[in-house]
Design a protein around this motif. Structure first.
Motif, PDB file in Angstrom:
ATOM      1  N   GLY A   7      -5.187 -32.001  15.936  1.00 22.11           N
ATOM      2  CA  GLY A   7      -6.018 -30.783  15.951  1.00 22.11           C
ATOM      3  C   GLY A   7      -7.473 -31.029  16.273  1.00 22.11           C
ATOM      4  O   GLY A   7      -8.302 -30.108  16.175  1.00 22.11           O
ATOM      5  N   ARG A  36     -14.713 -36.295  23.552  1.00 25.92           N
ATOM      6  CA  ARG A  36     -14.911 -35.950  22.123  1.00 25.92           C
ATOM      7  C   ARG A  36     -15.104 -37.181  21.232  1.00 25.92           C
ATOM      8  O   ARG A  36     -15.402 -37.057  20.058  1.00 25.92           O
ATOM      9  CB  ARG A  36     -13.691 -35.216  21.588  1.00 25.92           C
ATOM     10  CG  ARG A  36     -13.621 -33.836  22.049  1.00 25.92           C
ATOM     11  CD  ARG A  36     -13.691 -32.785  20.992  1.00 25.92           C
ATOM     12  NE  ARG A  36     -12.905 -31.691  21.507  1.00 25.92           N
ATOM     13  CZ  ARG A  36     -13.390 -30.694  22.207  1.00 25.92           C
ATOM     14  NH1 ARG A  36     -14.694 -30.573  22.381  1.00 25.92           N
ATOM     15  NH2 ARG A  36     -12.595 -29.779  22.699  1.00 25.92           N
ATOM     16  N   GLU A  53       2.003 -34.335  23.731  1.00 25.14           N
ATOM     17  CA  GLU A  53       3.188 -34.387  24.586  1.00 25.14           C
ATOM     18  C   GLU A  53       3.668 -35.833  24.757  1.00 25.14           C
ATOM     19  O   GLU A  53       4.746 -36.069  25.297  1.00 25.14           O
ATOM     20  CB  GLU A  53       2.868 -33.776  25.974  1.00 25.14           C
ATOM     21  CG  GLU A  53       2.701 -32.258  25.985  1.00 25.14           C
ATOM     22  CD  GLU A  53       1.333 -31.763  25.507  1.00 25.14           C
ATOM     23  OE1 GLU A  53       0.524 -32.577  25.020  1.00 25.14           O
ATOM     24  OE2 GLU A  53       1.086 -30.544  25.603  1.00 25.14           O
ATOM     25  N   SER A 111       1.831 -24.717   9.285  1.00 26.88           N
ATOM     26  CA  SER A 111       2.801 -23.717   9.714  1.00 26.88           C
ATOM     27  C   SER A 111       2.098 -22.354   9.697  1.00 26.88           C
ATOM     28  O   SER A 111       0.926 -22.273  10.074  1.00 26.88           O
ATOM     29  CB  SER A 111       4.010 -23.779   8.766  1.00 26.88           C
ATOM     30  OG  SER A 111       4.990 -22.867   9.160  1.00 26.88           O
ATOM     31  N   GLY A 149      -3.168 -14.503   8.258  1.00 26.97           N
ATOM     32  CA  GLY A 149      -3.910 -14.271   9.506  1.00 26.97           C
ATOM     33  C   GLY A 149      -5.365 -14.743   9.394  1.00 26.97           C
ATOM     34  O   GLY A 149      -6.036 -14.472   8.399  1.00 26.97           O
ATOM     35  N   TYR A 152     -10.696 -15.063  12.432  1.00 25.50           N
ATOM     36  CA  TYR A 152     -11.139 -15.058  13.832  1.00 25.50           C
ATOM     37  C   TYR A 152     -10.241 -14.222  14.738  1.00 25.50           C
ATOM     38  O   TYR A 152     -10.653 -13.858  15.840  1.00 25.50           O
ATOM     39  CB  TYR A 152     -11.418 -16.460  14.373  1.00 25.50           C
ATOM     40  CG  TYR A 152     -10.273 -17.417  14.648  1.00 25.50           C
ATOM     41  CD1 TYR A 152      -9.258 -17.125  15.558  1.00 25.50           C
ATOM     42  CD2 TYR A 152     -10.254 -18.685  14.066  1.00 25.50           C
ATOM     43  CE1 TYR A 152      -8.246 -18.035  15.849  1.00 25.50           C
ATOM     44  CE2 TYR A 152      -9.251 -19.613  14.344  1.00 25.50           C
ATOM     45  CZ  TYR A 152      -8.244 -19.280  15.229  1.00 25.50           C
ATOM     46  OH  TYR A 152      -7.254 -20.189  15.531  1.00 25.50           O
TER      47      TYR A 152
HETATM   48  N1  LIG Z   1      -4.511 -17.245  14.175  1.00 30.17           N
HETATM   49  C1  LIG Z   1      -3.796 -17.042  13.070  1.00 30.17           C
HETATM   50  O1  LIG Z   1      -3.861 -15.985  12.439  1.00 30.17           O
HETATM   51  C2  LIG Z   1      -2.881 -18.122  12.555  1.00 30.17           C
HETATM   52  C3  LIG Z   1      -2.166 -17.911  11.380  1.00 30.17           C
HETATM   53  C4  LIG Z   1      -1.325 -18.920  10.895  1.00 30.17           C
HETATM   54  C5  LIG Z   1      -1.204 -20.116  11.601  1.00 30.17           C
HETATM   55  N2  LIG Z   1      -1.916 -20.282  12.756  1.00 30.17           N
HETATM   56  C6  LIG Z   1      -1.777 -21.551  13.482  1.00 30.17           C
HETATM   57  O2  LIG Z   1      -2.999 -22.257  13.430  1.00 30.17           O
HETATM   58  C7  LIG Z   1      -3.028 -23.176  14.523  1.00 30.17           C
HETATM   59  C8  LIG Z   1      -4.402 -23.146  15.150  1.00 30.17           C
HETATM   60  O3  LIG Z   1      -5.291 -23.895  14.325  1.00 30.17           O
HETATM   61  P1  LIG Z   1      -6.829 -24.115  14.726  1.00 30.17           P
HETATM   62  O4  LIG Z   1      -7.500 -22.783  14.866  1.00 30.17           O
HETATM   63  O5  LIG Z   1      -7.433 -25.114  13.792  1.00 30.17           O
HETATM   64  O6  LIG Z   1      -6.675 -24.765  16.190  1.00 30.17           O
HETATM   65  P2  LIG Z   1      -7.816 -25.035  17.239  1.00 30.17           P
HETATM   66  O7  LIG Z   1      -9.170 -24.776  16.662  1.00 30.17           O
HETATM   67  O8  LIG Z   1      -7.446 -24.357  18.507  1.00 30.17           O
HETATM   68  O9  LIG Z   1      -7.720 -26.629  17.433  1.00 30.17           O
HETATM   69  C9  LIG Z   1      -6.673 -27.243  18.120  1.00 30.17           C
HETATM   70  C10 LIG Z   1      -7.222 -28.438  18.895  1.00 30.17           C
HETATM   71  O10 LIG Z   1      -6.120 -29.199  19.370  1.00 30.17           O
HETATM   72  C11 LIG Z   1      -6.549 -29.944  20.512  1.00 30.17           C
HETATM   73  N3  LIG Z   1      -5.469 -29.933  21.500  1.00 30.17           N
HETATM   74  C12 LIG Z   1      -5.076 -28.908  22.310  1.00 30.17           C
HETATM   75  N4  LIG Z   1      -4.059 -29.270  23.083  1.00 30.17           N
HETATM   76  C13 LIG Z   1      -3.787 -30.573  22.771  1.00 30.17           C
HETATM   77  C14 LIG Z   1      -2.827 -31.522  23.238  1.00 30.17           C
HETATM   78  N5  LIG Z   1      -1.939 -31.188  24.187  1.00 30.17           N
HETATM   79  N6  LIG Z   1      -2.846 -32.764  22.707  1.00 30.17           N
HETATM   80  C15 LIG Z   1      -3.745 -33.124  21.744  1.00 30.17           C
HETATM   81  N7  LIG Z   1      -4.664 -32.251  21.239  1.00 30.17           N
HETATM   82  C16 LIG Z   1      -4.683 -30.999  21.757  1.00 30.17           C
HETATM   83  C17 LIG Z   1      -7.786 -29.231  21.075  1.00 30.17           C
HETATM   84  O11 LIG Z   1      -8.906 -30.114  20.976  1.00 30.17           O
HETATM   85  P3  LIG Z   1      -9.242 -31.147  22.195  1.00 30.17           P
HETATM   86  O12 LIG Z   1      -9.646 -30.263  23.349  1.00 30.17           O
HETATM   87  O13 LIG Z   1     -10.327 -31.992  21.667  1.00 30.17           O
HETATM   88  O14 LIG Z   1      -7.970 -31.910  22.475  1.00 30.17           O
HETATM   89  C18 LIG Z   1      -7.984 -28.040  20.134  1.00 30.17           C
HETATM   90  O15 LIG Z   1      -9.346 -27.814  19.825  1.00 30.17           O
HETATM   91  C19 LIG Z   1      -1.863 -22.779  15.454  1.00 30.17           C
HETATM   92  O16 LIG Z   1      -0.753 -23.639  15.235  1.00 30.17           O
HETATM   93  C20 LIG Z   1      -1.549 -21.369  14.974  1.00 30.17           C
HETATM   94  O17 LIG Z   1      -0.231 -20.976  15.259  1.00 30.17           O
HETATM   95  C21 LIG Z   1      -2.754 -19.334  13.234  1.00 30.17           C
END
Ligand SMILES: NC(=O)c1ccc[n+]([C@@H]2O[C@H](COP(=O)([O-])OP(=O)(O)OC[C@H]3O[C@@H](n4cnc5c(N)ncnc54)[C@H](OP(=O)(O)O)[C@@H]3O)[C@@H](O)[C@H]2O)c1
Length: 298
Positions: A7, A36, A53, A111, A149, A152
């Motif tokens: 993450g 980064r 991946e 999750s 939720g 943001y």
């Molecule tokens: N929005 C909601 O209401 C909600 C509710 C429950 C659960 N969720 C879950 O919360 C999660 C999102 O959490 P978050 O906001 O902390 O995420 P986030 O801020 O988007 O951070 C995810 C980071 O993962 C890195 N990343 C992206 N693709 C990658 C890859 N292929 N390999 C390695 N690293 C990668 C990116 O950083 P780099 O660019 O540095 O790689 C990105 O900044 C999701 O799983 C979502 O389903 C969301």
């Protein structure tokens, strides 16, 4: 403890890394971007640059870890020909393979609320699948964090507020919805990851505040100088038509509408209310300052 965080420096993983480093742990942060590295090291953590991946990269990164935090980055739902479930299955299978190969004994997986639902959860169903894949691991204590939720998500309403002066969705008005800040999720993960999971498998919900949508509209409205802001409830069909009209792919819109319809009906929250957590510290009034800054900036 040696702890690996996926993450990168995202919403949850950055405050999580800061907290774990401050508590004296040896923290490695996974990012897909070589650029980064410096920022990660400035936090006092080690950078592991590679992609989720790549199962081999993950296994090498997880080697020797006492605990790992796994998360699936938010997929780009709208990319052409994007197939969500195979994408998530492949990343989570990589996590499982790497955890097994590296012999990791403790995992905290991000999750979501709704992950208990095998159907009617729309876009969020991938979390049900992910929990299923990781649950097959033996010899690893796993906690599934199920945040509600995120605050943001409300940013998606900025264009509607600006263009029409109100919020409208197929959940709204007097629906009682729990919300969470990534800061509170990070705090829960930090607490959980340093202890064994109860009974080998564990589910923890995370929430910061429960509010009706009318209450949310009032708090956000006051913060942006629109004290009469309303959050109107519209039908599933109306929302489907609006989003399709914006050119969003039909399948994605259907997934969103189905998920939000379950939120409106309350089925989405049934397991949450059976296992209600202590609410976190960051309230909607705190988040409203961030929302107002984005509203005036964008
Ligand atoms: N929005 C909601 O209401 C909600 C509710 C429950 C659960 N969720 C879950 O919360 C999660 C999102 O959490 P978050 O906001 O902390 O995420 P986030 O801020 O988007 O951070 C995810 C980071 O993962 C890195 N990343 C992206 N693709 C990658 C890859 N292929 N390999 C390695 N690293 C990668 C990116 O950083 P780099 O660019 O540095 O790689 C990105 O900044 C999701 O799983 C979502 O389903 C969301």
């Amino acid at each position: 403890m040696k702890i690996i965080l996926t993450g990168s420096l995202g919403h949850i993983s950055k405050p999580l890394a800061v907290e774990l480093v401050a508590k004296g742990h040896d923290v490695t942060v996974v990012s897909s971007k070589p650029g980064r590295k410096e920022e990660i090291e400035a936090l006092g953590a080690t950078a592991a640059i590679g992609v989720l991946e790549d199962a081999g990269f993950l296994a090498a990164t997880f080697a020797g870890a006492d605990a790992v935090y796994t998360m699936v980055p938010p997929p780009n739902f709208t990319a052409p020909a994007f197939d969500l479930l195979p994408h998530v299955r492949s990343i989570v299978t990589n996590f499982a393979t790497a955890i097994r190969q590296a012999g990791v004994g403790r995992v905290v997986h991000l999750s979501s609320i709704g992950a208990h639902m095998a159907k009617d959860s729309g876009l969020i169903r991938f979390h049900y699948e992910a929990e299923g894949i990781l649950s097959e691991l033996t010899g690893t204590d796993i906690t599934f964090m199920r945040p509600v939720g995120f605050y943001y998500n409300l940013l998606s309403f900025v264009p509607a507020i600006r263009n029409f002066g109100f919020i409208a969705s197929n959940y709204g008005a007097d629906d009682l919805i729990p919300w969470v800040s990534p800061i509170d999720i990070a705090a829960s993960v930090a607490e959980e990851i340093v202890k064994p999971a109860a009974a080998g498998r564990n589910v923890i919900y995370v929430a910061s505040e429960e509010l009706t949508c009318n209450q949310v509209a009032a708090i956000l409205g006051n913060a942006i100088g629109k004290p009469d802001l309303k959050w109107n409830l519209i039908t599933d069909e109306q929302l489907q038509g609006i989003y399709e009209g914006f050119g969003m792919p039909k399948a994605i819109v259907s997934g969103l509408v189905e998920m939000q319809s379950s939120m409106h009906k309350g089925v989405f929250y049934e397991d949450y209310y059976r296992n209600k957590p202590t609410l976190g510290k960051v309230k909607m009034a705190d988040y409203a300052l961030e929302f107002a800054a984005a509203y005036s900036r964008d």
